[in-house]
Design an enzyme around this catalytic site. Sequence first.
Site, PDB file in Angstrom:
ATOM      1  N   SER A 194      37.140  45.886  41.709  1.00  0.00           N
ATOM      2  CA  SER A 194      36.934  46.509  43.015  1.00  0.00           C
ATOM      3  C   SER A 194      38.146  47.345  43.379  1.00  0.00           C
ATOM      4  O   SER A 194      39.276  47.052  42.958  1.00  0.00           O
ATOM      5  CB  SER A 194      36.716  45.422  44.080  1.00  0.00           C
ATOM      6  N   ASP A 230      26.896  28.338  36.774  1.00  0.00           N
ATOM      7  CA  ASP A 230      27.988  28.501  37.726  1.00  0.00           C
ATOM      8  C   ASP A 230      29.195  28.937  36.909  1.00  0.00           C
ATOM      9  O   ASP A 230      29.723  28.164  36.106  1.00  0.00           O
ATOM     10  CB  ASP A 230      28.252  27.174  38.438  1.00  0.00           C
ATOM     11  N   TYR A 270      40.100  37.719  47.818  1.00  0.00           N
ATOM     12  CA  TYR A 270      39.239  38.545  46.968  1.00  0.00           C
ATOM     13  C   TYR A 270      40.059  39.663  46.330  1.00  0.00           C
ATOM     14  O   TYR A 270      39.977  39.901  45.122  1.00  0.00           O
ATOM     15  CB  TYR A 270      38.111  39.126  47.814  1.00  0.00           C
ATOM     16  N   LYS A 307      40.835  40.308  42.331  1.00  0.00           N
ATOM     17  CA  LYS A 307      40.419  41.533  41.636  1.00  0.00           C
ATOM     18  C   LYS A 307      41.631  42.250  41.033  1.00  0.00           C
ATOM     19  O   LYS A 307      41.515  42.895  39.981  1.00  0.00           O
ATOM     20  CB  LYS A 307      39.676  42.455  42.594  1.00  0.00           C
TER      21      LYS A 307
END
Length: 282
Positions: free
Chosen positions: A147, A66, A159, A163
């Site tokens: 991304s 993890d 997210y 990024k």
Amino acid sequence: MIELSLADRPAIVTGASRGIGRQIAETFAEAGGDVAICSRSYEDVAPVAERLTAEHDGRVVPVECDVTDPDAVRDLVDVAIEEFGDLRVLVNNAGGAAESAELLHQCDEETFEWMLELNLKGPYLLAREALPAMTAAGGGSMVHVGSVNGLFGIGLSGYSEAKSGLLALSRNIASHYGQYGVRSNVLSAGTIETESREEEMENTDERADETSARDRWLDQYPLGRFGRPDEVADTALFLASERSGFITGENIVVDGGLTSGLPMSFQNEIYHADEPPTRPDR
């Protein structure tokens, strides 16, 4: 000319049980690299390692990890060093987004923190553990899979912020540790046709009225198609190898032109970009 090879450049690739990460691991193994690959489930990643080791020159070792757990991350780096002798390449690929939190007002604190942990804290932990091994080996290359979401505002709150933060993390690594031979770059991908992305577009199509979600998505891409995992993997191989030895602190965008301009339908309507070019009369 320096060969595009990972022989004698042991690597770690995170999130390698499927999709882009699996393809990067395969490309590295095909290039002769020894690779430690991980996912949160050993059962998911072990068959991938077994197949890649059987099919390619490089040896692939599976590890359960993890990436948000500091102890698990340290164990992953230890395994790579024990198995291969040193560590020269790190690909921070593991990541993900909560599709239910596309807009900021929909994103609760727990979900936001989870996405920051997975997409930014994880790469930080891996980089921190890998740096001593890379400097001891005389240098290495870090490739952080980012991304286009981190480059401009197109949704996925949490997210996208993570990024974007990945760019700063990579530049600091490049700036501070280049003196030890460590390079660090971000590979910002556009829409890549993985299994999970296909499912996402199919689910979106169920809510669409006329034009399919896929067609509307494709309208953003000048090349008229989405990317393939192998195209991301080939770019990662270049950044990991000595062929890119003077490239560091950069963001390499692999997006089929998505971030280069406006949607194609708009370009065609306003600028008549769909008319084939002809040579001007003299």
